[in-house]
Design a protein around this motif. Structure first.
Motif, PDB file in Angstrom:
ATOM      1  N   ARG A  80     -63.867  10.194   8.029  1.00  8.90           N
ATOM      2  CA  ARG A  80     -64.648   9.245   7.250  1.00  8.90           C
ATOM      3  C   ARG A  80     -64.294   7.823   7.661  1.00  8.90           C
ATOM      4  NH1 ARG A  80     -67.013  13.189   7.075  1.00  8.90           N
ATOM      5  NH2 ARG A  80     -67.024  14.718   5.410  1.00  8.90           N
ATOM      6  N   GLU A  81     -65.202   6.909   7.442  1.00  5.74           N
ATOM      7  CA  GLU A  81     -65.000   5.567   7.972  1.00  5.74           C
ATOM      8  C   GLU A  81     -64.321   4.582   7.031  1.00  5.74           C
ATOM      9  OE1 GLU A  81     -68.755   4.196   9.571  1.00  5.74           O
ATOM     10  OE2 GLU A  81     -68.852   6.130  10.590  1.00  5.74           O
ATOM     11  N   ASP A  82     -64.653   4.624   5.744  1.00 10.57           N
ATOM     12  CA  ASP A  82     -64.023   3.654   4.873  1.00 10.57           C
ATOM     13  C   ASP A  82     -63.108   4.329   3.857  1.00 10.57           C
ATOM     14  OD1 ASP A  82     -65.451   4.104   2.271  1.00 10.57           O
ATOM     15  OD2 ASP A  82     -67.156   3.670   3.558  1.00 10.57           O
ATOM     16  N   GLU A  83     -62.311   3.491   3.225  1.00  9.86           N
ATOM     17  CA  GLU A  83     -61.258   4.006   2.352  1.00  9.86           C
ATOM     18  C   GLU A  83     -61.822   4.858   1.218  1.00  9.86           C
ATOM     19  OE1 GLU A  83     -58.828   0.930   0.706  1.00  9.86           O
ATOM     20  OE2 GLU A  83     -57.433   2.355  -0.202  1.00  9.86           O
ATOM     21  N   TYR A  84     -62.971   4.471   0.686  1.00 10.05           N
ATOM     22  CA  TYR A  84     -63.536   5.215  -0.429  1.00 10.05           C
ATOM     23  C   TYR A  84     -63.968   6.610   0.002  1.00 10.05           C
ATOM     24  CZ  TYR A  84     -66.678   6.692  -4.127  1.00 10.05           C
ATOM     25  OH  TYR A  84     -67.285   7.419  -5.102  1.00 10.05           O
ATOM     26  N   LYS A  85     -64.665   6.686   1.138  1.00 10.12           N
ATOM     27  CA  LYS A  85     -65.145   7.982   1.604  1.00 10.12           C
ATOM     28  C   LYS A  85     -63.992   8.885   2.008  1.00 10.12           C
ATOM     29  CE  LYS A  85     -69.741   6.482   3.020  1.00 10.12           C
ATOM     30  NZ  LYS A  85     -70.334   5.736   4.140  1.00 10.12           N
ATOM     31  N   ARG A  86     -62.947   8.293   2.558  1.00  7.32           N
ATOM     32  CA  ARG A  86     -61.780   9.087   2.915  1.00  7.32           C
ATOM     33  C   ARG A  86     -61.151   9.696   1.663  1.00  7.32           C
ATOM     34  NH1 ARG A  86     -59.399   4.801   7.345  1.00  7.32           N
ATOM     35  NH2 ARG A  86     -60.462   5.725   9.113  1.00  7.32           N
ATOM     36  N   ARG A  87     -61.039   8.893   0.654  1.00 10.89           N
ATOM     37  CA  ARG A  87     -60.449   9.363  -0.587  1.00 10.89           C
ATOM     38  C   ARG A  87     -61.306  10.455  -1.225  1.00 10.89           C
ATOM     39  NH1 ARG A  87     -57.083   6.683  -5.130  1.00 10.89           N
ATOM     40  NH2 ARG A  87     -56.171   5.589  -3.391  1.00 10.89           N
ATOM     41  N   GLN A  88     -62.605  10.262  -1.176  1.00  7.08           N
ATOM     42  CA  GLN A  88     -63.482  11.272  -1.769  1.00  7.08           C
ATOM     43  C   GLN A  88     -63.393  12.578  -1.000  1.00  7.08           C
ATOM     44  OE1 GLN A  88     -63.504   9.734  -4.362  1.00  7.08           O
ATOM     45  NE2 GLN A  88     -65.636   9.879  -5.018  1.00  7.08           N
ATOM     46  N   ALA A  89     -63.314  12.484   0.340  1.00  7.45           N
ATOM     47  CA  ALA A  89     -63.204  13.698   1.147  1.00  7.45           C
ATOM     48  C   ALA A  89     -61.900  14.428   0.829  1.00  7.45           C
ATOM     49  CB  ALA A  89     -63.274  13.351   2.630  1.00  7.45           C
ATOM     50  N   LEU A  90     -60.827  13.659   0.691  1.00  8.47           N
ATOM     51  CA  LEU A  90     -59.537  14.283   0.373  1.00  8.47           C
ATOM     52  C   LEU A  90     -59.566  14.895  -1.026  1.00  8.47           C
ATOM     53  CD1 LEU A  90     -57.130  11.599   1.863  1.00  8.47           C
ATOM     54  CD2 LEU A  90     -57.503  13.911   2.731  1.00  8.47           C
ATOM     55  N   LEU A  91     -60.168  14.179  -1.955  1.00  5.94           N
ATOM     56  CA  LEU A  91     -60.249  14.656  -3.332  1.00  5.94           C
ATOM     57  C   LEU A  91     -61.065  15.945  -3.400  1.00  5.94           C
ATOM     58  CD1 LEU A  91     -59.062  13.596  -5.900  1.00  5.94           C
ATOM     59  CD2 LEU A  91     -60.971  12.028  -6.143  1.00  5.94           C
ATOM     60  N   LYS A  92     -62.164  15.974  -2.658  1.00  4.62           N
ATOM     61  CA  LYS A  92     -63.011  17.166  -2.649  1.00  4.62           C
ATOM     62  C   LYS A  92     -62.253  18.347  -2.045  1.00  4.62           C
ATOM     63  CE  LYS A  92     -67.419  18.918  -1.001  1.00  4.62           C
ATOM     64  NZ  LYS A  92     -68.444  18.776   0.063  1.00  4.62           N
ATOM     65  N   THR A  93     -61.521  18.098  -0.968  1.00  4.58           N
ATOM     66  CA  THR A  93     -60.745  19.164  -0.333  1.00  4.58           C
ATOM     67  C   THR A  93     -59.676  19.682  -1.291  1.00  4.58           C
ATOM     68  OG1 THR A  93     -61.116  18.144   1.824  1.00  4.58           O
ATOM     69  CG2 THR A  93     -59.294  19.721   1.658  1.00  4.58           C
ATOM     70  N   ILE A  94     -58.995  18.772  -1.947  1.00  4.62           N
ATOM     71  CA  ILE A  94     -57.949  19.177  -2.891  1.00  4.62           C
ATOM     72  C   ILE A  94     -58.548  19.993  -4.045  1.00  4.62           C
ATOM     73  CG2 ILE A  94     -56.339  18.260  -4.627  1.00  4.62           C
ATOM     74  CD1 ILE A  94     -55.678  16.029  -2.619  1.00  4.62           C
ATOM     75  N   ASP A  95     -59.713  19.578  -4.515  1.00  5.99           N
ATOM     76  CA  ASP A  95     -60.384  20.341  -5.578  1.00  5.99           C
ATOM     77  C   ASP A  95     -60.687  21.761  -5.117  1.00  5.99           C
ATOM     78  OD1 ASP A  95     -60.293  18.380  -7.453  1.00  5.99           O
ATOM     79  OD2 ASP A  95     -62.398  17.817  -7.329  1.00  5.99           O
ATOM     80  N   SER A  96     -61.219  21.878  -3.903  1.00  6.55           N
ATOM     81  CA  SER A  96     -61.527  23.206  -3.379  1.00  6.55           C
ATOM     82  C   SER A  96     -60.267  24.046  -3.279  1.00  6.55           C
ATOM     83  CB  SER A  96     -62.164  23.091  -1.990  1.00  6.55           C
ATOM     84  OG  SER A  96     -63.369  22.383  -2.059  1.00  6.55           O
ATOM     85  N   LEU A  97     -59.206  23.462  -2.744  1.00  2.00           N
ATOM     86  CA  LEU A  97     -57.959  24.205  -2.569  1.00  2.00           C
ATOM     87  C   LEU A  97     -57.438  24.728  -3.905  1.00  2.00           C
ATOM     88  CD1 LEU A  97     -56.349  21.823   0.050  1.00  2.00           C
ATOM     89  CD2 LEU A  97     -56.880  24.232   0.441  1.00  2.00           C
ATOM     90  N   ARG A  98     -57.525  23.888  -4.919  1.00  2.00           N
ATOM     91  CA  ARG A  98     -57.068  24.335  -6.239  1.00  2.00           C
ATOM     92  C   ARG A  98     -57.945  25.473  -6.755  1.00  2.00           C
ATOM     93  NH1 ARG A  98     -56.519  18.349  -8.179  1.00  2.00           N
ATOM     94  NH2 ARG A  98     -54.323  17.911  -7.775  1.00  2.00           N
ATOM     95  N   LYS A  99     -59.249  25.333  -6.542  1.00  2.00           N
ATOM     96  CA  LYS A  99     -60.185  26.339  -7.036  1.00  2.00           C
ATOM     97  C   LYS A  99     -59.933  27.692  -6.372  1.00  2.00           C
ATOM     98  CE  LYS A  99     -64.264  26.362  -5.528  1.00  2.00           C
ATOM     99  NZ  LYS A  99     -65.586  26.009  -4.994  1.00  2.00           N
ATOM    100  N   TRP A 100     -59.527  27.655  -5.095  1.00  3.72           N
ATOM    101  CA  TRP A 100     -59.296  28.901  -4.380  1.00  3.72           C
ATOM    102  C   TRP A 100     -58.053  29.627  -4.886  1.00  3.72           C
ATOM    103  CZ3 TRP A 100     -60.189  26.119   0.939  1.00  3.72           C
ATOM    104  CH2 TRP A 100     -61.556  25.814   1.061  1.00  3.72           C
ATOM    105  N   GLY A 101     -57.240  28.960  -5.658  1.00  2.00           N
ATOM    106  CA  GLY A 101     -56.156  29.657  -6.345  1.00  2.00           C
ATOM    107  C   GLY A 101     -54.861  29.827  -5.569  1.00  2.00           C
ATOM    108  N   ALA A 102     -54.827  29.395  -4.309  1.00  5.49           N
ATOM    109  CA  ALA A 102     -53.582  29.495  -3.555  1.00  5.49           C
ATOM    110  C   ALA A 102     -52.750  28.237  -3.775  1.00  5.49           C
ATOM    111  CB  ALA A 102     -53.896  29.680  -2.075  1.00  5.49           C
ATOM    112  N   THR A 103     -51.528  28.249  -3.293  1.00  7.36           N
ATOM    113  CA  THR A 103     -50.637  27.091  -3.366  1.00  7.36           C
ATOM    114  C   THR A 103     -50.574  26.481  -1.968  1.00  7.36           C
ATOM    115  OG1 THR A 103     -49.405  28.250  -5.070  1.00  7.36           O
ATOM    116  CG2 THR A 103     -48.352  26.313  -4.064  1.00  7.36           C
ATOM    117  N   THR A 104     -50.885  25.171  -1.889  1.00  5.35           N
ATOM    118  CA  THR A 104     -51.147  24.570  -0.580  1.00  5.35           C
ATOM    119  C   THR A 104     -50.150  23.488  -0.199  1.00  5.35           C
ATOM    120  OG1 THR A 104     -53.504  24.911  -0.958  1.00  5.35           O
ATOM    121  CG2 THR A 104     -52.905  23.374   0.792  1.00  5.35           C
TER     122      THR A 104
END
Lengths: 243, 243, 243, 243, 243, 243
Positions: free
Chosen positions: D137-161
């Motif tokens: 991602r190019e700017d700080e906001y989009k980077r943060r959103q991408a990371l936040l979305k990934t972290i949300d998915s990881l939590r939803k999948w139920g494993a420990t990451t």
């Protein structure tokens, strides 16, 4: 005037103690940058240079400003006993004020300024400030070209010029903005040095083309009669060698 | 009023201890920047300046704000015993609030403000803050021009102005943003100095055009009666000379 | 509620030791920024503020989050003996979660939030975090306007708010991002100070409008019952005065 | 699996000495960032986490990589006596490699990964690296959103990451890039500390939500059997307290 | 050749003293970054690696350059007694020069280079420099992808590669540009350490995947016979631990 | 001339004390960067190189400038007793001045310059400055390519070149701009070192391809006869090892 301007003689700065540090004065036709933080006495230095030229050395002077107002400038300088209003009436001091939205026109008004200089035998110029000129341009290259073009014009006009410039203190060094110190013939720095709770001003000749100048911090005071230098007093002692 | 404004008299700041450091007060019609970090007492300083003008020196004052709310401002200042509400009713204090989306209109409302000033004989102005004004513009040049234009207007209106400004502490120096200290007539800094686990406030006159001011850190306290300076107490001793 | 909100009374933070440092608590209706690095206990501080309001002071609270998940938040806080689930059922704690792609809608949902606050007599709000809000905007001016607008809304809603904010440690200073500390009514910093191989947390009241607060680092611990302050213990001793 | 994942039990890291510092292990379903400079042993730490899960605790693991090649990874880890190839054949270790031009597809392949996780009862995930994800991602906001979305998915999948992240050493502090430490549930730092001509590795638990963790630098060595921690040995002594 | 390349044997660097620090040599097929300031001997190191491969170990080498000219390179290396011209005629050394405007074509010429490598049994490659490659791209993400793609190709070609990289000294740390040290299999740093008026070179193995390498500064000299390391001599003693 | 230029002989710099530090002089056909702050004597060094070539070693020289004016340059150098005007008339010194708006044309005038060089047997070139050339381009890649192309041309023309470059002092290191030190064959730095209130100049050979040069600060003075080096005098003693 042209012949005289090309002679290798020196222009007296009118700052007691300074001329001795630079082989008798500034090189005629040179362009010198005077840089310091806010409140370091740059304007006083510059007006002392013009005033002494007009009052003592028969060298009319021109103050070109993008920032200061003539009215308050004259009032402040009157404190030193300098009657600039009178000198202006006698055509020994000239002031060109460019309001914010007309700075750009300065660069394109070379001919008008040149006429003013030639008609009145102006020998000294102060530009306040190089920073304002540089900020007109957006990138580093254009800024440098604008400064270079201005310096070329100033040299062509045959007067000896002091350009004021803002500087930023960082890591014990006083950084001039936009690299103008590489383009000009000289660079004089004014430091504002902390000593415990107090501060003292100090001047340094950092660069002076064609001149065997001293490389030494020199104590500087703004007195009731203008700026005075004290070349034989230690500056950094008592500050822990820090700024 | 014009005649009076051009006289070289001094405007009392109302900050005990300060006027003695600057030859009796601020130069009339000058524009002074007061800069410090968050929580350094800038607003209290500014209101004390307006309050003392209105209550003690018969100089009505105007507070122009882009950030503070009048309600909480008045409530906080009441703690010092300053009844600003009463002074407002007596037409000795005026407040202009510009919400976030109207800051730009301030710059274009010169006439309205000028009328307010002239009709009410306003002698003192506080602008809170120069930082908000500068942030309206995108690049360094436009910011500087906006600040320069504002300062020109303020001088023209004939009152004596204190502009608040944010500052950033870096490497033991308090850096004012956007170079406004070069454009204004004076710069007063408020430091927040760490001493072991504690902190102390200290004030420094960094620049004051046309004034033989002290160059010395001065201990400052916010008391139940407003800001007080202690010019004879050491500040950096005990902090290891560090900030 | 409006009448009560305008009274100059104080909101108990629920953090043992803190209220004594700020004249009894936070000013009602004020917006306070709580800033610190990751892992400094900001969320625990914020939930302790809401929990004690709901459980001890009959002040319902609202947690607005763009980052934390209610589930894990409740689970972690249960360790302190705080049954947030029960309080939520009793309408003493409310949570609004904005997933990443809906943060923007928070700014435009003022009315919905205001209704929630008024209908439930909400007295305390936590916003987690101001950083997320600011990052929605691209340039410094728009970020500041968004923060200013949010702070205005929060004040209008009549509750007392703690906004969490990221901070960056640099050169012994904890820098809050986006200048939000200038806009808010107060700034509380949490430091994570290295002492040899270990670290200790310390809290500092950096700004608190209208409050004669202490200016002193205060040892802070996260215990099994939440955050506790130790105002009389030295913090920097043993760290060489460094962070 | 869902039920189990929601239980408040702990996931053993497999790093000798670490679990005791964090109340027995990582919180199940949490997302922990492991940050350090190049060569600090992040990959070894991550594989030790997956290997011990697969070989000792019957918890299958998934390694998602945008940078490392499986071949050389397996070869290097074989030095520790970890036969990852065998574990892969036994469906105890899974590897997803995303070549440079396919990183973006990872973010959109949530369902495929989720199926893999559920079908194989995957309990542990390593993402190598969060930095690569953010750089998409190019700017700080989009980077943060991408990371936040990934972290949300990881939590939803139920494993420990465990998400690996690059970090930059500056002024004695190890700065994680893109602020991911604010979004994740925990932050473990690995320092590479100079002691005269030598260097030593040290680990620090900087953040661990819902866990009463130690705040102390811990000596770390990469031995022939993987990473080992030495909680009782001093780290900064002998380095002059410097990094 | 493929079979051999996949064997876990080691590639002798030809730098006396180095192989002992990294378990006998570089891992075959790995990509190692060698970083240092200008004048730190990177090119000499790289040519010594290729020369010793060609002259002593029967491993033909390829030098890919975007910066150096073969003519002056050969002349300089002849000082060490290395007759690269002769080795080139014997097809033991190959040089590919990409002038400024053709650097981009390198990335797209994979097949040509691969053919050259396979036909001549090239075992060693030097890329001079990774910095030039990275600079072709405009943003951090594209630079990283270009480097990652190049590293993938180099691994696929089966030779063992040293990529030269510029580095910037800052705050006592040597920072490699563009984060290439995270992507490569190893990172060797060359420091240029000031000791009073003098300087000394020192080498450090910062990262070496799959290798139990030393973490220690090692004195390095450029002698008349090439680079020599002195692992048992102290480096920082006498420099005050500073760089 | 071509044959001679390809011989491995050395070009005498004409700076007393320097040639002994670099095995007798500069490598013929090499391109050396001379970097320093404003006022460090770069121009004097460069003209001394050209003057001694023309007056003592029968090697005509060419001065290419984007910044200096021939008139003032000649006048300043006359102070050293160097009659450059006479040498120019004798076709031993040539000067090409490019005004600000024509710098770009320099890059495209290769043929004209090459003809001048070949027709007059020019052996030495000074380019003042590499910084001006680089600033013509907007991004780092294009700047590097422009510098690389210029260096290639200079080598092709067969003369030995000194390129002047601005440098910025930061954290005790003198940083050359735009990474030109990586592309050139050598890098000579001139420091301006503070010692209490004074400053002294010092020269360091930082890089010199194909040359076993000293790695040591060397005291430098600008005397009435030009630059002189004092290799046996200590420089940093008395400065606390600081710059």
């Amino acid at each position: 005037m042209v012949e005289k301007a090309m002679a290798p003689d020196k222009v007296k700065t009118g700052i007691p103690g300074l001329d001795d540090m630079i082989e008798g004065g500034l090189e005629r036709k040179s362009v010198i940058v005077l840089a310091g933080e806010a409140g370091s006495g740059k304007t006083t230095f510059a007006m002392q240079y013009l005033y002494s030229g007009a009052a003592l050395y028969k060298e009319p002077g021109l103050y070109i400003t993008f920032e200061e107002q003539k009215g308050s400038l004259y009032r402040h300088m009157a404190r030193m006993g300098w009657d600039l209003e009178k000198l202006e009436k006698e055509k020994k001091i000239f002031v060109l004020e460019y309001p914010p939205h007309e700075v750009d026109s300065f660069i394109n008004q070379g001919n008008v300024i040149e006429d003013l200089i030639r008609e009145n035998g102006i020998q000294r110029i102060v530009v306040d400030s190089a920073t304002s000129l540089a900020l007109l341009r957006e990138d580093e290259y254009k800024r440098r070209q604008a400064l270079l073009k201005t310096i070329d014009s100033l040299r062509k006009w045959g007067a000896t010029t002091i350009m004021l410039s803002e500087a930023v203190m960082k890591g014990g060094r006083l950084n001039v903005r936009f690299g103008i110190e590489y383009l000009a013939d000289g660079l004089i720095l004014i430091y504002n040095i902390r000593k415990g709770d107090s501060r003292e001003l100090a001047l340094e000749i950092f660069k002076m083309r064609g001149t065997a100048h001293e490389r030494k911090l020199c104590l500087m005071k703004i007195t009731g009669k203008g700026i005075v230098l004290y070349p034989n007093q230690q500056v950094l002692a008592g500050s822990g060698g820090k700024f």
